[in-house]
Write a protein that holds these residues in place. Structure first.
Motif, PDB file in Angstrom:
ATOM      1  N   GLY A   1       7.002  11.395   4.494  1.00  0.00           N
ATOM      2  CA  GLY A   1       8.165  11.807   3.722  1.00  0.00           C
ATOM      3  C   GLY A   1       7.858  12.441   2.383  1.00  0.00           C
ATOM      4  O   GLY A   1       8.467  13.429   1.995  1.00  0.00           O
ATOM      5  N   THR A   2       6.901  11.882   1.646  1.00  0.00           N
ATOM      6  CA  THR A   2       6.578  12.385   0.314  1.00  0.00           C
ATOM      7  C   THR A   2       5.056  12.364   0.122  1.00  0.00           C
ATOM      8  O   THR A   2       4.512  11.468  -0.522  1.00  0.00           O
ATOM      9  CB  THR A   2       7.246  11.524  -0.785  1.00  0.00           C
ATOM     10  OG1 THR A   2       7.105  10.138  -0.437  1.00  0.00           O
ATOM     11  CG2 THR A   2       8.704  11.854  -0.932  1.00  0.00           C
ATOM     12  N   PRO A   3       4.360  13.337   0.707  1.00  0.00           N
ATOM     13  CA  PRO A   3       2.890  13.333   0.646  1.00  0.00           C
ATOM     14  C   PRO A   3       2.365  13.534  -0.772  1.00  0.00           C
ATOM     15  O   PRO A   3       2.978  14.229  -1.585  1.00  0.00           O
ATOM     16  CB  PRO A   3       2.499  14.509   1.548  1.00  0.00           C
ATOM     17  CG  PRO A   3       3.701  15.373   1.635  1.00  0.00           C
ATOM     18  CD  PRO A   3       4.891  14.505   1.429  1.00  0.00           C
TER      19      PRO A   3
ATOM     20  N   ILE B   1       3.134  -1.188   4.285  1.00  0.00           N
ATOM     21  CA  ILE B   1       2.228  -0.042   4.224  1.00  0.00           C
ATOM     22  C   ILE B   1       2.995   1.258   4.374  1.00  0.00           C
ATOM     23  O   ILE B   1       3.629   1.503   5.410  1.00  0.00           O
ATOM     24  CB  ILE B   1       1.160  -0.123   5.328  1.00  0.00           C
ATOM     25  CG1 ILE B   1       0.294  -1.368   5.121  1.00  0.00           C
ATOM     26  CG2 ILE B   1       0.308   1.144   5.358  1.00  0.00           C
ATOM     27  CD1 ILE B   1      -0.714  -1.583   6.235  1.00  0.00           C
ATOM     28  N   ASP B   2       2.955   2.095   3.339  1.00  0.00           N
ATOM     29  CA  ASP B   2       3.436   3.476   3.450  1.00  0.00           C
ATOM     30  C   ASP B   2       2.263   4.315   3.940  1.00  0.00           C
ATOM     31  O   ASP B   2       1.180   4.279   3.345  1.00  0.00           O
ATOM     32  CB  ASP B   2       3.911   3.959   2.074  1.00  0.00           C
ATOM     33  CG  ASP B   2       4.609   5.308   2.141  1.00  0.00           C
ATOM     34  OD1 ASP B   2       4.206   6.153   2.963  1.00  0.00           O
ATOM     35  OD2 ASP B   2       5.542   5.525   1.337  1.00  0.00           O
ATOM     36  N   ILE B   3       2.471   5.079   5.004  1.00  0.00           N
ATOM     37  CA  ILE B   3       1.365   5.868   5.562  1.00  0.00           C
ATOM     38  C   ILE B   3       0.865   6.891   4.537  1.00  0.00           C
ATOM     39  O   ILE B   3      -0.260   7.377   4.643  1.00  0.00           O
ATOM     40  CB  ILE B   3       1.781   6.542   6.898  1.00  0.00           C
ATOM     41  CG1 ILE B   3       0.569   7.010   7.704  1.00  0.00           C
ATOM     42  CG2 ILE B   3       2.745   7.705   6.653  1.00  0.00           C
ATOM     43  CD1 ILE B   3      -0.325   5.923   8.240  1.00  0.00           C
ATOM     44  N   ASP B   4       1.677   7.172   3.489  1.00  0.00           N
ATOM     45  CA  ASP B   4       1.205   8.116   2.459  1.00  0.00           C
ATOM     46  C   ASP B   4       0.151   7.493   1.531  1.00  0.00           C
ATOM     47  O   ASP B   4      -0.351   8.160   0.625  1.00  0.00           O
ATOM     48  CB  ASP B   4       2.363   8.739   1.676  1.00  0.00           C
ATOM     49  CG  ASP B   4       3.051   7.800   0.686  1.00  0.00           C
ATOM     50  OD1 ASP B   4       2.447   6.817   0.226  1.00  0.00           O
ATOM     51  OD2 ASP B   4       4.230   8.083   0.371  1.00  0.00           O
ATOM     52  N   THR B   5      -0.216   6.240   1.766  1.00  0.00           N
ATOM     53  CA  THR B   5      -1.422   5.677   1.143  1.00  0.00           C
ATOM     54  C   THR B   5      -2.619   6.554   1.486  1.00  0.00           C
ATOM     55  O   THR B   5      -3.493   6.794   0.642  1.00  0.00           O
ATOM     56  CB  THR B   5      -1.677   4.243   1.665  1.00  0.00           C
ATOM     57  OG1 THR B   5      -0.512   3.461   1.447  1.00  0.00           O
ATOM     58  CG2 THR B   5      -2.884   3.610   0.992  1.00  0.00           C
TER      59      THR B   5
ATOM     60  N   PHE C   1       0.857  -1.189   0.000  1.00  0.00           N
ATOM     61  CA  PHE C   1       0.000   0.000   0.000  1.00  0.00           C
ATOM     62  C   PHE C   1       0.892   1.237   0.000  1.00  0.00           C
ATOM     63  O   PHE C   1       1.732   1.396   0.899  1.00  0.00           O
ATOM     64  CB  PHE C   1      -0.900   0.016   1.243  1.00  0.00           C
ATOM     65  CG  PHE C   1      -2.012  -0.987   1.208  1.00  0.00           C
ATOM     66  CD1 PHE C   1      -3.150  -0.749   0.438  1.00  0.00           C
ATOM     67  CD2 PHE C   1      -1.946  -2.153   1.950  1.00  0.00           C
ATOM     68  CE1 PHE C   1      -4.193  -1.668   0.406  1.00  0.00           C
ATOM     69  CE2 PHE C   1      -2.981  -3.074   1.931  1.00  0.00           C
ATOM     70  CZ  PHE C   1      -4.109  -2.839   1.158  1.00  0.00           C
ATOM     71  N   ASP C   2       0.670   2.113  -0.970  1.00  0.00           N
ATOM     72  CA  ASP C   2       1.561   3.267  -1.122  1.00  0.00           C
ATOM     73  C   ASP C   2       0.951   4.188  -2.171  1.00  0.00           C
ATOM     74  O   ASP C   2       0.155   3.745  -3.002  1.00  0.00           O
ATOM     75  CB  ASP C   2       2.945   2.783  -1.606  1.00  0.00           C
ATOM     76  CG  ASP C   2       4.088   3.740  -1.288  1.00  0.00           C
ATOM     77  OD1 ASP C   2       3.911   4.965  -1.443  1.00  0.00           O
ATOM     78  OD2 ASP C   2       5.158   3.247  -0.908  1.00  0.00           O
ATOM     79  N   SER C   3       1.338   5.473  -2.153  1.00  0.00           N
ATOM     80  CA  SER C   3       0.971   6.332  -3.274  1.00  0.00           C
ATOM     81  C   SER C   3       2.006   6.227  -4.395  1.00  0.00           C
ATOM     82  O   SER C   3       1.766   6.675  -5.505  1.00  0.00           O
ATOM     83  CB  SER C   3       0.838   7.789  -2.813  1.00  0.00           C
ATOM     84  OG  SER C   3       2.073   8.271  -2.340  1.00  0.00           O
ATOM     85  N   HIS C   4       3.161   5.631  -4.089  1.00  0.00           N
ATOM     86  CA  HIS C   4       4.270   5.549  -5.052  1.00  0.00           C
ATOM     87  C   HIS C   4       4.597   4.094  -5.375  1.00  0.00           C
ATOM     88  O   HIS C   4       4.361   3.201  -4.566  1.00  0.00           O
ATOM     89  CB  HIS C   4       5.526   6.209  -4.470  1.00  0.00           C
ATOM     90  CG  HIS C   4       5.299   7.580  -3.914  1.00  0.00           C
ATOM     91  ND1 HIS C   4       5.064   7.810  -2.573  1.00  0.00           N
ATOM     92  CD2 HIS C   4       5.241   8.780  -4.519  1.00  0.00           C
ATOM     93  CE1 HIS C   4       4.884   9.102  -2.378  1.00  0.00           C
ATOM     94  NE2 HIS C   4       4.976   9.720  -3.541  1.00  0.00           N
ATOM     95  N   LEU C   5       5.226   3.883  -6.549  1.00  0.00           N
ATOM     96  CA  LEU C   5       5.540   2.525  -6.982  1.00  0.00           C
ATOM     97  C   LEU C   5       6.721   1.911  -6.223  1.00  0.00           C
ATOM     98  O   LEU C   5       6.719   0.738  -5.886  1.00  0.00           O
ATOM     99  CB  LEU C   5       5.864   2.513  -8.484  1.00  0.00           C
ATOM    100  CG  LEU C   5       4.724   2.912  -9.422  1.00  0.00           C
ATOM    101  CD1 LEU C   5       5.246   2.980 -10.865  1.00  0.00           C
ATOM    102  CD2 LEU C   5       3.564   1.923  -9.326  1.00  0.00           C
TER     103      LEU C   5
END
Ligand SMILES: [Mn+2]
Length: 393
Positions: A320-322, A306-310, A207-211
């Motif tokens: 780190g990178t919203p 899980i990246d919290i930016d999900t 889970f992440d906004s980034h690949l």
């Protein structure tokens, strides 16, 4: 005038702990609160004191598990305070303590998870907070070795329950489950190296906004070998090192920009399918759950990262990178609850950088609540001993 009496109480406790005699139970009007109890257990009250004492994840018992392999557990929380692989906002080295701080309210009132119909605190599993792996801030390559070895030390010992029964790990072993609190996302590479030593290549739900499957030349260049491995490239290296099971990995929550369409080719090379964050508008949380289960199945041993930016920055700004356009905490928790049949063997949550949080601690609270869902899923699913050894799948 109360200070001397408090001091003498502390000295009496220390003296009792070091003598061979049975400890005297201290008496007083708050006698039931003198202990750090596990809320929900049968030893009575204690949940009222969640803002007292040393902070552990969800007020779980703390044991220094890296100091002795005699300490047994079925699920261990562990911190990996590393953030020197970050490209934008640093600060995730304070993530483990931030998430613990955000988790303090979990035991308040009670720990029964209503959607999952399970109380993870009052169940078959021994769950501990094992503290943090010591991580150097001066040498990333060395820090990643520390994280791999620390994780493997915790992962590879016998669990508290069913240590003598067959399980899904290599050699037919049953192992405990480890939940790692990062740290920036680079830590997932040494964690997956540890997982491979125990399980072989594994299916990953990311889970992440980034690949995070970028080739190093795309992601900020590569001035040194150390710089090539960072929080945007670790999955590329995981694929190169054979840590991932072929064609059963999936990203969800993605809404990143790309250097170009070729990034998607590299992503496919790493063995991932992509669920975009915006897909939720068409297929809903149930549709997201179905796509994930169709991809990884419920018998494969699965690693969850899980990246919290999900989450949308409205719900989790301290990262780190919203990226805007993400899911709400309600949507994300519903998706996780829908994944309760997964055969989760380990998990991490990363990129929580508490310095950018609001005074309301919304990011650390969101991260803690996500981990509460994962802990409950693991307890509800039962000991890993009931699953088929990976070699037989
Ligand atoms: Mn990310």
């Amino acid at each position: 005038m109360h200070i001397p009496s408090l001091l003498s109480l502390g000295l009496a406790t220390a003296a009792a702990a070091h003598s061979n005699h049975a400890q005297k139970v201290l008496e007083g009007p708050l006698e039931s609160l003198w202990y750090n109890r596990v809320p929900g257990d049968d030893r009575g009250a204690g949940a009222e004191s969640v803002f007292s004492g040393i902070t552990t994840f969800g007020s779980l018992p703390y044991r220094p598990c890296l100091a002795s392999d005699k300490i047994k557990y079925d699920i261990a929380f562990m911190g990996a305070p590393f953030d020197t692989g970050t490209s934008y906002r640093p600060g995730a080295r304070f993530g483990p303590n931030g998430i613990r701080q955000g988790s303090r309210r979990l035991p308040l009132i009670g720990t029964y998870n209503v959607p999952l119909k399970t109380n993870p605190y009052n169940n078959w599993a021994t769950v501990l907070d094992c503290g943090d792996i010591p991580v150097t801030p001066y040498d990333s390559a060395h820090a990643l070795q520390q994280i791999e070895e620390g994780h493997y030390q915790l992962l590879s010992r016998e669990p508290a329950t069913h240590a003598d029964k067959e399980g899904p790990a290599l050699g037919g072993r049953t192992l405990p489950r480890i939940i790692t609190m990062g740290g920036d996302h680079t830590i997932t590479l040494p964690l997956l190296r540890s997982i491979k030593r125990a399980y072989g290549p594994i299916s990953v739900i990311h889970f992440d906004s980034h690949l995070d499957t970028w080739r190093p030349k795309v992601f900020g260049g590569s001035p040194s070998e150390t710089a090539k491995i960072n929080h945007g490239t670790y999955f590329w290296y995981a694929a190169e090192e054979g840590l991932l099971r072929n064609d059963s990995n999936i990203h969800a929550g993605i809404r990143t920009r790309l250097s170009g369409p070729s990034d998607l080719d590299d992503d496919g090379y790493c063995g991932f399918e992509i669920v975009e964050a915006r897909d939720i508008d068409k297929i809903g949380t149930d549709g997201i759950v179905k796509r994930i289960l169709d991809r990884v199945g419920t018998t494969n041993p699965v690693y969850l990262s899980i990246d919290i930016d999900t989450l949308d920055p409205a719900f989790a700004p301290a990262t780190g990178t919203p990226e805007t356009g993400g899911w709400s905490t309600r949507e994300f928790r519903a998706i996780l609850q829908g994944l309760q049949d997964l055969n989760l063997v380990a998990a991490d949550i990363v990129e929580v950088a508490p310095a950018y949080d609001t005074n309301a601690e919304q990011t650390t609270m969101a991260a803690a609540d996500v981990l509460f869902e994962i802990m409950t899923m693991m307890v509800k699913k039962g000991p890993l001993s009931q699953f088929i050894p990976a070699a037989e799948l």
